[in-house]
Write a protein that holds these residues in place. Structure first.
Motif, PDB file in Angstrom:
ATOM      1  N   LYS A 184       6.262  -2.715  16.092  1.00 24.97           N
ATOM      2  CA  LYS A 184       6.909  -2.329  17.347  1.00 24.97           C
ATOM      3  C   LYS A 184       6.186  -2.908  18.563  1.00 24.97           C
ATOM      4  O   LYS A 184       4.991  -3.207  18.506  1.00 24.97           O
ATOM      5  CB  LYS A 184       6.960  -0.806  17.462  1.00 24.97           C
ATOM      6  N   ALA A 185       6.922  -3.022  19.642  1.00 24.95           N
ATOM      7  CA  ALA A 185       6.330  -3.489  20.897  1.00 24.95           C
ATOM      8  C   ALA A 185       5.233  -2.532  21.343  1.00 24.95           C
ATOM      9  O   ALA A 185       5.409  -1.310  21.298  1.00 24.95           O
ATOM     10  CB  ALA A 185       7.410  -3.580  21.977  1.00 24.95           C
ATOM     11  N   GLY A 186       4.108  -3.086  21.740  1.00 22.42           N
ATOM     12  CA  GLY A 186       2.983  -2.275  22.200  1.00 22.42           C
ATOM     13  C   GLY A 186       2.080  -1.773  21.102  1.00 22.42           C
ATOM     14  O   GLY A 186       1.104  -1.059  21.368  1.00 22.42           O
ATOM     15  N   ALA A 187       2.358  -2.154  19.855  1.00 22.83           N
ATOM     16  CA  ALA A 187       1.596  -1.632  18.717  1.00 22.83           C
ATOM     17  C   ALA A 187       0.130  -2.021  18.748  1.00 22.83           C
ATOM     18  O   ALA A 187      -0.719  -1.323  18.168  1.00 22.83           O
ATOM     19  CB  ALA A 187       2.226  -2.105  17.404  1.00 22.83           C
ATOM     20  N   GLU A 188      -0.194  -3.096  19.433  1.00 20.95           N
ATOM     21  CA  GLU A 188      -1.591  -3.540  19.495  1.00 20.95           C
ATOM     22  C   GLU A 188      -2.466  -2.563  20.283  1.00 20.95           C
ATOM     23  O   GLU A 188      -3.701  -2.625  20.197  1.00 20.95           O
ATOM     24  CB  GLU A 188      -1.675  -4.944  20.121  1.00 20.95           C
ATOM     25  N   ALA A 189      -1.856  -1.652  21.017  1.00 17.72           N
ATOM     26  CA  ALA A 189      -2.620  -0.669  21.795  1.00 17.72           C
ATOM     27  C   ALA A 189      -3.075   0.513  20.951  1.00 17.72           C
ATOM     28  O   ALA A 189      -3.807   1.376  21.449  1.00 17.72           O
ATOM     29  CB  ALA A 189      -1.775  -0.160  22.963  1.00 17.72           C
ATOM     30  N   VAL A 190      -2.657   0.560  19.688  1.00 17.42           N
ATOM     31  CA  VAL A 190      -2.976   1.684  18.806  1.00 17.42           C
ATOM     32  C   VAL A 190      -3.757   1.182  17.598  1.00 17.42           C
ATOM     33  O   VAL A 190      -3.478   0.107  17.063  1.00 17.42           O
ATOM     34  CB  VAL A 190      -1.682   2.387  18.324  1.00 17.42           C
ATOM     35  N   ARG A 191      -4.736   1.973  17.162  1.00 22.08           N
ATOM     36  CA  ARG A 191      -5.439   1.699  15.917  1.00 22.08           C
ATOM     37  C   ARG A 191      -4.689   2.416  14.795  1.00 22.08           C
ATOM     38  O   ARG A 191      -4.647   3.647  14.763  1.00 22.08           O
ATOM     39  CB  ARG A 191      -6.879   2.218  15.988  1.00 22.08           C
ATOM     40  N   TRP A 192      -4.097   1.672  13.883  1.00 23.70           N
ATOM     41  CA  TRP A 192      -3.298   2.256  12.810  1.00 23.70           C
ATOM     42  C   TRP A 192      -4.154   2.418  11.565  1.00 23.70           C
ATOM     43  O   TRP A 192      -4.905   1.519  11.200  1.00 23.70           O
ATOM     44  CB  TRP A 192      -2.090   1.378  12.506  1.00 23.70           C
ATOM     45  N   GLN A 193      -4.037   3.545  10.896  1.00 20.12           N
ATOM     46  CA  GLN A 193      -4.876   3.812   9.734  1.00 20.12           C
ATOM     47  C   GLN A 193      -4.128   4.670   8.717  1.00 20.12           C
ATOM     48  O   GLN A 193      -3.510   5.669   9.072  1.00 20.12           O
ATOM     49  CB  GLN A 193      -6.165   4.528  10.164  1.00 20.12           C
ATOM     50  N   GLN A 194      -4.221   4.269   7.465  1.00 21.00           N
ATOM     51  CA  GLN A 194      -3.635   5.079   6.393  1.00 21.00           C
ATOM     52  C   GLN A 194      -4.658   6.121   5.960  1.00 21.00           C
ATOM     53  O   GLN A 194      -5.824   5.815   5.700  1.00 21.00           O
ATOM     54  CB  GLN A 194      -3.255   4.214   5.200  1.00 21.00           C
ATOM     55  N   ALA A 195      -4.232   7.386   5.919  1.00 24.48           N
ATOM     56  CA  ALA A 195      -5.128   8.464   5.515  1.00 24.48           C
ATOM     57  C   ALA A 195      -4.312   9.693   5.165  1.00 24.48           C
ATOM     58  O   ALA A 195      -3.144   9.825   5.541  1.00 24.48           O
ATOM     59  CB  ALA A 195      -6.129   8.788   6.629  1.00 24.48           C
ATOM     60  N   ASN A 196      -4.956  10.613   4.456  1.00 22.59           N
ATOM     61  CA  ASN A 196      -4.355  11.886   4.073  1.00 22.59           C
ATOM     62  C   ASN A 196      -4.777  12.948   5.076  1.00 22.59           C
ATOM     63  O   ASN A 196      -5.963  13.153   5.312  1.00 22.59           O
ATOM     64  CB  ASN A 196      -4.831  12.255   2.668  1.00 22.59           C
ATOM     65  N   ALA A 197      -3.801  13.642   5.648  1.00 26.55           N
ATOM     66  CA  ALA A 197      -4.098  14.653   6.669  1.00 26.55           C
ATOM     67  C   ALA A 197      -4.906  15.819   6.120  1.00 26.55           C
ATOM     68  O   ALA A 197      -5.529  16.558   6.884  1.00 26.55           O
ATOM     69  CB  ALA A 197      -2.799  15.174   7.284  1.00 26.55           C
ATOM     70  N   ALA A 198      -4.914  15.994   4.808  1.00 29.43           N
ATOM     71  CA  ALA A 198      -5.676  17.088   4.210  1.00 29.43           C
ATOM     72  C   ALA A 198      -7.159  16.759   4.092  1.00 29.43           C
ATOM     73  O   ALA A 198      -7.978  17.651   3.848  1.00 29.43           O
ATOM     74  CB  ALA A 198      -5.109  17.423   2.826  1.00 29.43           C
ATOM     75  N   SER A 199      -7.514  15.492   4.268  1.00 33.66           N
ATOM     76  CA  SER A 199      -8.911  15.067   4.159  1.00 33.66           C
ATOM     77  C   SER A 199      -9.125  13.877   5.089  1.00 33.66           C
ATOM     78  O   SER A 199      -9.142  12.725   4.660  1.00 33.66           O
ATOM     79  CB  SER A 199      -9.242  14.702   2.711  1.00 33.66           C
ATOM     80  N   LEU A 200      -9.295  14.146   6.364  1.00 40.58           N
ATOM     81  CA  LEU A 200      -9.357  13.090   7.360  1.00 40.58           C
ATOM     82  C   LEU A 200     -10.698  12.347   7.315  1.00 40.58           C
ATOM     83  O   LEU A 200     -11.749  12.980   7.223  1.00 40.58           O
ATOM     84  CB  LEU A 200      -9.147  13.687   8.757  1.00 40.58           C
ATOM     85  N   PRO A 201     -10.663  11.026   7.408  1.00 43.11           N
ATOM     86  CA  PRO A 201     -11.894  10.222   7.312  1.00 43.11           C
ATOM     87  C   PRO A 201     -12.603  10.075   8.651  1.00 43.11           C
ATOM     88  O   PRO A 201     -12.988   8.970   9.054  1.00 43.11           O
ATOM     89  CB  PRO A 201     -11.358   8.875   6.814  1.00 43.11           C
ATOM     90  N   PHE A 202     -12.774  11.188   9.377  1.00 40.84           N
ATOM     91  CA  PHE A 202     -13.398  11.152  10.691  1.00 40.84           C
ATOM     92  C   PHE A 202     -14.500  12.198  10.776  1.00 40.84           C
ATOM     93  O   PHE A 202     -14.454  13.233  10.103  1.00 40.84           O
ATOM     94  CB  PHE A 202     -12.357  11.412  11.789  1.00 40.84           C
TER      95      PHE A 202
END
Length: 235
Positions: free
Chosen positions: A95-113
């Motif tokens: 999508k337009a503007g997508a470069e402004a976001v860091r996209w990451q695949q992850a499971n919401a039940a175990s966030l890698p942060f």
């Protein structure tokens, strides 16, 4: 008690559905809400309101509607969009503007942060699709900084005098739209049933309160079938 095997089975089923519907997800959201979905996402972004930019997390980002609005609204913020569906993320990245976001695949039940990594968290239609709502919200509380805001867009089971009519409409019209617009009745039969079976805003507010959130509120949308909830992590 639900077994680990059953939980994995449900998770696999839900993942498969969202992989399948990614190509027409935006179109169906527009049709099912009579064009209101984008406005709700804008309201979610407005409510997260971080002070001076900061780190923002959008969970169940899907095709990135909320994440992209957050990035547009807060250009000095670092926005991370997370989803468990590779196909949804592929659509978001195109999508337009997508470069402004860091996209990451992850499971919401175990966030890698790390703990207290984010100044604000947004999410759209996540909770009704997880096995353990309490656990997923606990993860969000963990990665949110004290004073940070959580804003949730969710479906809501119908209530009040219009409940029978709305319930009938959801049961009949949503799968029919899935068939006509997306040629996929089965996926939208699941999504309709998960909406009717989901928790009330009062129930979710109770979970948030128990986890240590404060200033909890919500506003129902579209005949009470959708809701925006917000809460602040106590200092």
């Amino acid at each position: 008690m639900t077994s680990d095997r059953t939980r994995r089975g449900k998770g696999t089923e839900v993942h498969g559905i969202f992989q399948k519907i990614a190509g027409y997800y935006d179109r169906m959201n527009f049709v099912m809400t009579l064009g209101r979905h984008e406005k709700w996402c804008q309201e979610v972004a407005a409510r997260v309101a971080p002070a001076g930019g900061g780190q923002l997390l959008d969970l169940a980002t899907g095709t990135g509607v909320i994440a992209l609005e957050v990035a547009r609204r807060y250009p000095t913020a670092t926005v991370t969009g997370v989803d468990f569906s590779e196909e949804m993320l592929r659509r978001a990245k195109a999508k337009a503007g997508a470069e402004a976001v860091r996209w990451q695949q992850a499971n919401a039940a175990s966030l890698p942060f790390e703990n207290e990594s984010f100044d604000g968290i947004t999410e759209g239609y996540l909770l009704r699709n997880v096995e353990n709502v309490d656990g997923v919200l606990r993860e969000q509380h963990r990665v949110l900084k004290p004073g940070g805001c959580l804003v949730i867009l969710e479906t809501c089971p119908p209530s009040g005098p219009v409940k029978p009519v709305v319930k009938w409409g959801m049961r009949v019209i949503v799968p029919l739209l899935g068939q006509v617009v997306a040629r996929d009745r089965s996926s939208y039969t699941y999504l309709e049933s998960s909406t009717r079976a989901f928790e009330s805003p009062q129930s979710i507010a109770g979970v948030l309160r128990g986890l240590g959130f404060k200033d909890i509120g919500w506003r129902k949308k579209f005949f009470g079938t959708n809701v925006i909830l917000w809460a602040t992590k106590a200092n």
